[in-house]
Scaffold this active site. Structure first.
Site, PDB file in Angstrom:
ATOM      1  N   ALA A  17      64.326  55.714  30.742  1.00  0.00           N
ATOM      2  CA  ALA A  17      62.999  56.070  31.250  1.00  0.00           C
ATOM      3  C   ALA A  17      62.046  54.882  31.354  1.00  0.00           C
ATOM      4  O   ALA A  17      61.096  54.921  32.126  1.00  0.00           O
ATOM      5  CB  ALA A  17      62.388  57.171  30.381  1.00  0.00           C
ATOM      6  N   ALA A  18      62.300  53.831  30.573  1.00  0.00           N
ATOM      7  CA  ALA A  18      61.403  52.670  30.621  1.00  0.00           C
ATOM      8  C   ALA A  18      61.866  51.626  31.632  1.00  0.00           C
ATOM      9  O   ALA A  18      61.255  50.569  31.761  1.00  0.00           O
ATOM     10  CB  ALA A  18      61.297  52.036  29.231  1.00  0.00           C
ATOM     11  N   GLN A  72      63.230  50.246  35.595  1.00  0.00           N
ATOM     12  CA  GLN A  72      62.625  50.160  36.936  1.00  0.00           C
ATOM     13  C   GLN A  72      62.586  51.498  37.671  1.00  0.00           C
ATOM     14  O   GLN A  72      61.567  51.869  38.238  1.00  0.00           O
ATOM     15  CB  GLN A  72      63.520  49.281  37.800  1.00  0.00           C
ATOM     16  CG  GLN A  72      63.421  47.833  37.715  1.00  0.00           C
ATOM     17  CD  GLN A  72      63.916  47.322  39.061  1.00  0.00           C
ATOM     18  OE1 GLN A  72      63.088  47.113  39.947  1.00  0.00           O
ATOM     19  NE2 GLN A  72      65.202  47.186  39.238  1.00  0.00           N
ATOM     20  N   VAL A 121      72.626  58.832  37.931  1.00  0.00           N
ATOM     21  CA  VAL A 121      72.169  57.772  38.833  1.00  0.00           C
ATOM     22  C   VAL A 121      72.732  56.416  38.381  1.00  0.00           C
ATOM     23  O   VAL A 121      73.099  55.575  39.193  1.00  0.00           O
ATOM     24  CB  VAL A 121      70.625  57.728  38.873  1.00  0.00           C
ATOM     25  CG1 VAL A 121      70.121  56.558  39.708  1.00  0.00           C
ATOM     26  CG2 VAL A 121      70.063  59.048  39.414  1.00  0.00           C
ATOM     27  N   GLY A 122      72.798  56.216  37.061  1.00  0.00           N
ATOM     28  CA  GLY A 122      73.227  54.922  36.500  1.00  0.00           C
ATOM     29  C   GLY A 122      74.648  54.584  36.905  1.00  0.00           C
ATOM     30  O   GLY A 122      75.543  55.425  36.829  1.00  0.00           O
ATOM     31  N   ASP A 153      72.390  56.313  49.694  1.00  0.00           N
ATOM     32  CA  ASP A 153      73.280  55.852  50.772  1.00  0.00           C
ATOM     33  C   ASP A 153      73.067  56.681  52.041  1.00  0.00           C
ATOM     34  O   ASP A 153      73.027  56.143  53.144  1.00  0.00           O
ATOM     35  CB  ASP A 153      74.732  55.948  50.311  1.00  0.00           C
ATOM     36  CG  ASP A 153      74.933  55.249  48.974  1.00  0.00           C
ATOM     37  OD1 ASP A 153      74.680  54.051  48.905  1.00  0.00           O
ATOM     38  OD2 ASP A 153      75.313  55.928  47.998  1.00  0.00           O
ATOM     39  N   HIS A 196      79.900  55.955  45.200  1.00  0.00           N
ATOM     40  CA  HIS A 196      78.693  55.170  45.420  1.00  0.00           C
ATOM     41  C   HIS A 196      79.033  53.716  45.103  1.00  0.00           C
ATOM     42  O   HIS A 196      78.801  53.224  44.002  1.00  0.00           O
ATOM     43  CB  HIS A 196      77.544  55.661  44.533  1.00  0.00           C
ATOM     44  CG  HIS A 196      76.375  54.711  44.543  1.00  0.00           C
ATOM     45  ND1 HIS A 196      75.575  54.542  45.638  1.00  0.00           N
ATOM     46  CD2 HIS A 196      75.911  53.856  43.606  1.00  0.00           C
ATOM     47  CE1 HIS A 196      74.653  53.617  45.362  1.00  0.00           C
ATOM     48  NE2 HIS A 196      74.839  53.187  44.145  1.00  0.00           N
TER      49      HIS A 196
HETATM   50  P1  NAI Z   1      66.756  48.874  34.500  1.00  0.00           P
HETATM   51  O1  NAI Z   1      67.625  47.881  33.803  1.00  0.00           O
HETATM   52  O2  NAI Z   1      65.413  48.492  34.986  1.00  0.00           O
HETATM   53  O3  NAI Z   1      66.538  50.135  33.524  1.00  0.00           O
HETATM   54  C1  NAI Z   1      67.576  50.718  32.816  1.00  0.00           C
HETATM   55  C2  NAI Z   1      66.953  51.285  31.558  1.00  0.00           C
HETATM   56  O4  NAI Z   1      67.969  52.026  30.892  1.00  0.00           O
HETATM   57  C3  NAI Z   1      66.462  50.227  30.580  1.00  0.00           C
HETATM   58  O5  NAI Z   1      65.119  50.528  30.220  1.00  0.00           O
HETATM   59  C4  NAI Z   1      67.410  50.356  29.392  1.00  0.00           C
HETATM   60  O6  NAI Z   1      66.752  50.115  28.165  1.00  0.00           O
HETATM   61  C5  NAI Z   1      67.820  51.808  29.526  1.00  0.00           C
HETATM   62  N1  NAI Z   1      69.083  52.144  28.874  1.00  0.00           N
HETATM   63  C6  NAI Z   1      70.215  51.416  28.790  1.00  0.00           C
HETATM   64  N2  NAI Z   1      71.133  52.046  28.059  1.00  0.00           N
HETATM   65  C7  NAI Z   1      70.591  53.217  27.693  1.00  0.00           C
HETATM   66  C8  NAI Z   1      71.039  54.305  26.914  1.00  0.00           C
HETATM   67  N3  NAI Z   1      72.252  54.288  26.368  1.00  0.00           N
HETATM   68  N4  NAI Z   1      70.207  55.350  26.723  1.00  0.00           N
HETATM   69  C9  NAI Z   1      68.982  55.358  27.251  1.00  0.00           C
HETATM   70  N5  NAI Z   1      68.488  54.342  27.979  1.00  0.00           N
HETATM   71  C10 NAI Z   1      69.281  53.284  28.203  1.00  0.00           C
HETATM   72  O7  NAI Z   1      67.667  49.477  35.658  1.00  0.00           O
HETATM   73  P2  NAI Z   1      67.186  50.338  36.927  1.00  0.00           P
HETATM   74  O8  NAI Z   1      66.857  49.425  38.035  1.00  0.00           O
HETATM   75  O9  NAI Z   1      66.219  51.360  36.505  1.00  0.00           O
HETATM   76  O10 NAI Z   1      68.591  51.026  37.313  1.00  0.00           O
HETATM   77  C11 NAI Z   1      69.215  51.950  36.446  1.00  0.00           C
HETATM   78  C12 NAI Z   1      70.629  52.245  36.918  1.00  0.00           C
HETATM   79  O11 NAI Z   1      70.615  52.893  38.177  1.00  0.00           O
HETATM   80  C13 NAI Z   1      71.510  51.027  37.083  1.00  0.00           C
HETATM   81  O12 NAI Z   1      72.789  51.328  36.549  1.00  0.00           O
HETATM   82  C14 NAI Z   1      71.624  50.868  38.578  1.00  0.00           C
HETATM   83  O13 NAI Z   1      72.812  50.211  38.933  1.00  0.00           O
HETATM   84  C15 NAI Z   1      71.608  52.308  39.000  1.00  0.00           C
HETATM   85  N6  NAI Z   1      71.275  52.546  40.423  1.00  0.00           N
HETATM   86  C16 NAI Z   1      71.947  53.549  41.071  1.00  0.00           C
HETATM   87  C17 NAI Z   1      71.700  53.835  42.377  1.00  0.00           C
HETATM   88  C18 NAI Z   1      72.444  54.916  43.090  1.00  0.00           C
HETATM   89  O14 NAI Z   1      72.257  55.036  44.303  1.00  0.00           O
HETATM   90  N7  NAI Z   1      73.259  55.735  42.462  1.00  0.00           N
HETATM   91  C19 NAI Z   1      70.701  53.056  43.137  1.00  0.00           C
HETATM   92  C20 NAI Z   1      70.024  52.061  42.370  1.00  0.00           C
HETATM   93  C21 NAI Z   1      70.315  51.809  41.052  1.00  0.00           C
END
Ligand code: NAI
Length: 330
Positions: free
Chosen positions: A12-13, A15, A131-132, A161, A189
């Site tokens: 949640a914290a 991007q 999403v991750g 996509d 994806h």
């Molecule tokens: P980010 O790195 O800014 O944020 C990820 C957050 O997840 C961080 O605050 C981190 O502390 C937290 N985190 C990590 N492990 C965790 C856990 N076990 N439990 C709870 N929180 C945890 O990354 P962003 O840019 O927000 O992207 C997140 C994910 O979404 C990435 O894996 C990225 O590849 C993916 N993504 C997927 C897309 C899709 O189309 N499916 C498109 C864009 C990004």
């Protein structure tokens, strides 16, 4: 007034969270008359929890009429308590020099635990959107660690996509993107996904009739969609976040309302064997729903070109599935 819907967001914290939470709280997912409870999950890490606290302060400062409560936590049993929707954003993306296996292992730890915690704590009607990345396989892991939650409640996001593909087709045709429909993303994806232009429509006509440059469709169009994530990182220095959050909103919105007549949307679901895709893989298909029950749209024409692309992305997903099976994650 309506009873609140409870939504958990992991990472949640991060991007994406920074865009997504404000959209959820403002009513973009569930409508302007639907209150929400937010349960915000972060890693047990001082910096992450401090950042999460800051995000919660900003949510407070928005005074959103629909935001009923906010629960920030690093404990999964608290975070998934009574949730109707779980949007799993937090994961560990592949870093420089990281082997694919290492990546699957690290994320395996995250998504096995989250699957179990969802099964134990969530509401009986829970639906989960992963999403991750790697989102299809992360979802596969969570689903297989939560056997008590029916397979049709698990989704992995390919809507970004789909939206990217629609925008590319519209630009090429010189029309507004809202006129593009029936755009299916097949498969993973990842860079093997297949944005299916053969079945796409522009203003109700076949995209292949509207766009005469078929070499572009078969070549540059597909690679532009497949590589768009990398192009954003190159341009922005950070991965796509607002557009990803927007796609997550679109996904939940589309899954909770009837699909417009004649159209479909894309999301990865647990394959039932449709189109010859191995059962149990989390595979993106064209989907229709009445807002509650969804189905894979049957009878979408798959020609030889499409079949080869669909097989390639299925092969990649089998390999990922085999790798996480070998690691004992599912
Ligand atoms: P980010 O790195 O800014 O944020 C990820 C957050 O997840 C961080 O605050 C981190 O502390 C937290 N985190 C990590 N492990 C965790 C856990 N076990 N439990 C709870 N929180 C945890 O990354 P962003 O840019 O927000 O992207 C997140 C994910 O979404 C990435 O894996 C990225 O590849 C993916 N993504 C997927 C897309 C899709 O189309 N499916 C498109 C864009 C990004």
């Amino acid at each position: 007034s309506k009873a609140p819907i409870t939504v958990a967001v992991t990472g949640a914290a991060g991007q994406i969270g920074y865009s997504l939470l404000f959209r959820i709280a403002s009513g973009a997912l569930f409508g302007a008359d639907q209150p929400v409870n937010l349960r915000l999950i972060e890693r047990n890490d001082e910096k992450a929890l401090s950042a999460l606290n800051g995000v919660c302060m900003e949510l407070d400062d928005c005074a959103f009429p629909l935001l009923n409560s906010i629960t920030p936590t690093c404990e999964l049993d608290v975070g998934f308590q009574g949730v109707n929707w779980a949007i799993l954003v937090g994961s560990v993306p592949r870093g420089p020099g990281m082997e694919r296996k290492d990546l699957l292992k690290i994320n395996g730890g995250i998504f096995t635990g989250q699957g179990k915690a969802i099964e134990k704590n969530a509401a009986g009607d829970v639906r989960v959107l992963v999403v991750g990345n790697p989102c299809n396989t992360n979802c596969l892991i969570a689903m297989n660690n939560a056997k008590g939650v029916p397979a049709d409640r698990w989704f992995a996001m390919t809507r970004l996509d789909e939206n990217r593909a629609k925008s590319q087709l519209a630009a090429k045709a010189g029309v507004h993107h809202s006129t593009v429909s029936n755009l299916a993303i097949w498969g993973n994806h990842s860079a093997t996904q297949y944005p299916d232009f053969f079945n796409a429509k522009i203003g109700g006509k076949a995209a292949t009739d509207v766009i005469s440059d078929h070499d572009w469709l078969k070549g540059e169009f597909i690679s532009t969609v497949q590589q768009r994530g990398a192009a954003i990182i190159k341009a922005r220095g950070l991965s796509s976040a607002a557009s990803a959050a927007n796609a997550a909103c679109d996904t939940v919105h589309s899954l909770t309302r009837p699909t417009p007549e004649g159209d479909w949307t894309s999301v990865a679901v647990c394959s039932d064997g449709s189109y010859g895709i191995e059962k149990g893989l989390m595979f993106s298909f064209p989907i229709r729903t009445d807002g509650n029950k969804w189905e894979v749209v049957q009878g979408v024409p798959v020609n030889e070109f499409s079949q080869a692309k669909i097989k390639a992305t299925e092969t990649e997903l089998r390999e990922e599935r085999d790798a996480v099976t070998e690691l004992g994650l599912i």
